[in-house]
Design an enzyme around this catalytic site. Sequence first.
Site, PDB file in Angstrom:
ATOM      1  NE  ARG A  56      -3.570   0.392   2.427  1.00 50.06           N
ATOM      2  CZ  ARG A  56      -3.951   0.846   3.626  1.00 50.06           C
ATOM      3  NH1 ARG A  56      -3.906   0.046   4.671  1.00 50.06           N
ATOM      4  NH2 ARG A  56      -4.387   2.078   3.768  1.00 50.06           N
ATOM      5  CG  HIS A 104      -7.090   7.153  11.616  1.00 53.07           C
ATOM      6  ND1 HIS A 104      -8.200   7.000  10.823  1.00 53.07           N
ATOM      7  CD2 HIS A 104      -7.552   7.450  12.857  1.00 53.07           C
ATOM      8  CE1 HIS A 104      -9.302   7.216  11.546  1.00 53.07           C
ATOM      9  NE2 HIS A 104      -8.938   7.489  12.778  1.00 53.07           N
TER      10      HIS A 104
HETATM   11  P1  NAD Z   1     -14.327   5.481   4.182  1.00 52.54           P
HETATM   12  O1  NAD Z   1     -13.740   4.516   3.209  1.00 52.54           O
HETATM   13  O2  NAD Z   1     -15.097   4.981   5.321  1.00 52.54           O
HETATM   14  O3  NAD Z   1     -15.263   6.511   3.417  1.00 52.54           O
HETATM   15  C1  NAD Z   1     -14.889   7.109   2.217  1.00 52.54           C
HETATM   16  C2  NAD Z   1     -15.938   8.128   1.851  1.00 52.54           C
HETATM   17  O4  NAD Z   1     -15.467   8.831   0.712  1.00 52.54           O
HETATM   18  C3  NAD Z   1     -17.300   7.540   1.499  1.00 52.54           C
HETATM   19  O5  NAD Z   1     -18.301   8.217   2.241  1.00 52.54           O
HETATM   20  C4  NAD Z   1     -17.465   7.838   0.003  1.00 52.54           C
HETATM   21  O6  NAD Z   1     -18.798   8.144  -0.361  1.00 52.54           O
HETATM   22  C5  NAD Z   1     -16.559   9.044  -0.164  1.00 52.54           C
HETATM   23  N1  NAD Z   1     -15.990   9.210  -1.499  1.00 52.54           N
HETATM   24  C6  NAD Z   1     -15.683   8.266  -2.412  1.00 52.54           C
HETATM   25  N2  NAD Z   1     -15.130   8.832  -3.495  1.00 52.54           N
HETATM   26  C7  NAD Z   1     -15.087  10.174  -3.262  1.00 52.54           C
HETATM   27  C8  NAD Z   1     -14.616  11.292  -4.011  1.00 52.54           C
HETATM   28  N3  NAD Z   1     -14.053  11.160  -5.232  1.00 52.54           N
HETATM   29  N4  NAD Z   1     -14.721  12.523  -3.450  1.00 52.54           N
HETATM   30  C9  NAD Z   1     -15.270  12.679  -2.214  1.00 52.54           C
HETATM   31  N5  NAD Z   1     -15.734  11.664  -1.479  1.00 52.54           N
HETATM   32  C10 NAD Z   1     -15.638  10.414  -1.990  1.00 52.54           C
HETATM   33  O7  NAD Z   1     -13.098   6.349   4.673  1.00 52.54           O
HETATM   34  P2  NAD Z   1     -12.891   7.229   5.976  1.00 52.54           P
HETATM   35  O8  NAD Z   1     -14.130   7.938   6.342  1.00 52.54           O
HETATM   36  O9  NAD Z   1     -11.656   7.999   5.721  1.00 52.54           O
HETATM   37  O10 NAD Z   1     -12.603   6.214   7.178  1.00 52.54           O
HETATM   38  C11 NAD Z   1     -12.071   4.939   7.099  1.00 52.54           C
HETATM   39  C12 NAD Z   1     -10.622   4.702   7.458  1.00 52.54           C
HETATM   40  O11 NAD Z   1      -9.953   4.446   6.255  1.00 52.54           O
HETATM   41  C13 NAD Z   1      -9.796   5.739   8.093  1.00 52.54           C
HETATM   42  O12 NAD Z   1      -9.355   5.196   9.296  1.00 52.54           O
HETATM   43  C14 NAD Z   1      -8.567   5.920   7.200  1.00 52.54           C
HETATM   44  O13 NAD Z   1      -7.389   5.928   7.981  1.00 52.54           O
HETATM   45  C15 NAD Z   1      -8.568   4.753   6.317  1.00 52.54           C
HETATM   46  N6  NAD Z   1      -8.128   4.837   4.908  1.00 52.54           N
HETATM   47  C16 NAD Z   1      -7.192   5.734   4.468  1.00 52.54           C
HETATM   48  C17 NAD Z   1      -6.843   5.797   3.120  1.00 52.54           C
HETATM   49  C18 NAD Z   1      -5.798   6.792   2.680  1.00 52.54           C
HETATM   50  O14 NAD Z   1      -4.917   7.131   3.444  1.00 52.54           O
HETATM   51  N7  NAD Z   1      -5.893   7.328   1.458  1.00 52.54           N
HETATM   52  C19 NAD Z   1      -7.446   4.954   2.196  1.00 52.54           C
HETATM   53  C20 NAD Z   1      -8.399   4.036   2.658  1.00 52.54           C
HETATM   54  C21 NAD Z   1      -8.735   4.011   4.009  1.00 52.54           C
END
Ligand code: NAD
Length: 237
Positions: A56, A104
């Site tokens: 990742r 996180h």
């Molecule tokens: P989540 O996966 O629970 O929610 C993602 C949200 O983003 C959803 O509500 C979805 O509708 C929305 N979404 C999808 N595509 C989008 C776009 N193009 N623009 C705007 N919104 C969009 O993620 P979360 O709420 O961040 O919580 C879950 C956990 O996931 C956290 O603890 C985080 O640390 C972790 N996480 C982090 C990453 C990263 O660092 N990029 C990636 C995946 C998960």
Amino acid sequence: MRLCVLTGAGMSAESGIPTFRDAQTGLWARFKPGDLASPEAYQRDPALVWGWYRWRAAKVAAAQPNAGHRILAALQAQHDVHIVTQNVDNLHERAGSKHVTHLHGEIMKSRCFVCGHYQTPDAILHDIEQLTEEQHEAPPNCQRCDGSMRPDVVWFGEALPDEAWQAAVQAVDAADEVWVIGTSNLVQPAAQLPVMALHAGKTVVEINPEPTPLTPYVHQHLAMRASEGVQQLVDQQ
Ligand code: NAD
Ligand code: ZN
């Protein structure tokens, strides 16, 4: 204006980094969280967990900040912007945002599972550009206590880093306006931050193509992707 921006996985979706909960592309659709993202999982099979996080991290290294990250960074020229992110990637920083709090943790860093020591160069980044697929890989040992290194992220069942949480609460407290972007608002305690903002009478704007449990309470919900939403907010200022 003092602006606090709360971001979640949806912020990085347009950079090609999968969210956790989106049914088709989300990481949890393909992996069971309990197998990978908990201290117990790490102790059961450290090479599986270390290898998965290294893969990742490689994806993050290969990704680029998207227009949404860049617009937020550009806003610093006019406003005092504090970003509080649930994301473990470094795309806000790479877009140029100076004030970023990671609730996180950070996937591009590792620390000792036993004593918490960080070492340089960080082993989680070793030859990261060459890593093209997922593979089992034993975590290296700590130079201080010989314990195993682990990714510097918050796992299920673990508390948030206290300093980051305090900084986040202060950022919400100090803000004139709060933007909530790309989070499902399901993960606690992060989901409390916009609620605190609402209780304190701040203007709260949400950007998410889907409704979330927060949506009925916000002042404005932009049902669009992060990059389109931040552009619209900048245009309407
Ligand atoms: P989540 O996966 O629970 O929610 C993602 C949200 O983003 C959803 O509500 C979805 O509708 C929305 N979404 C999808 N595509 C989008 C776009 N193009 N623009 C705007 N919104 C969009 O993620 P979360 O709420 O961040 O919580 C879950 C956990 O996931 C956290 O603890 C985080 O640390 C972790 N996480 C982090 C990453 C990263 O660092 N990029 C990636 C995946 C998960
Ligand atoms: Zn150690």
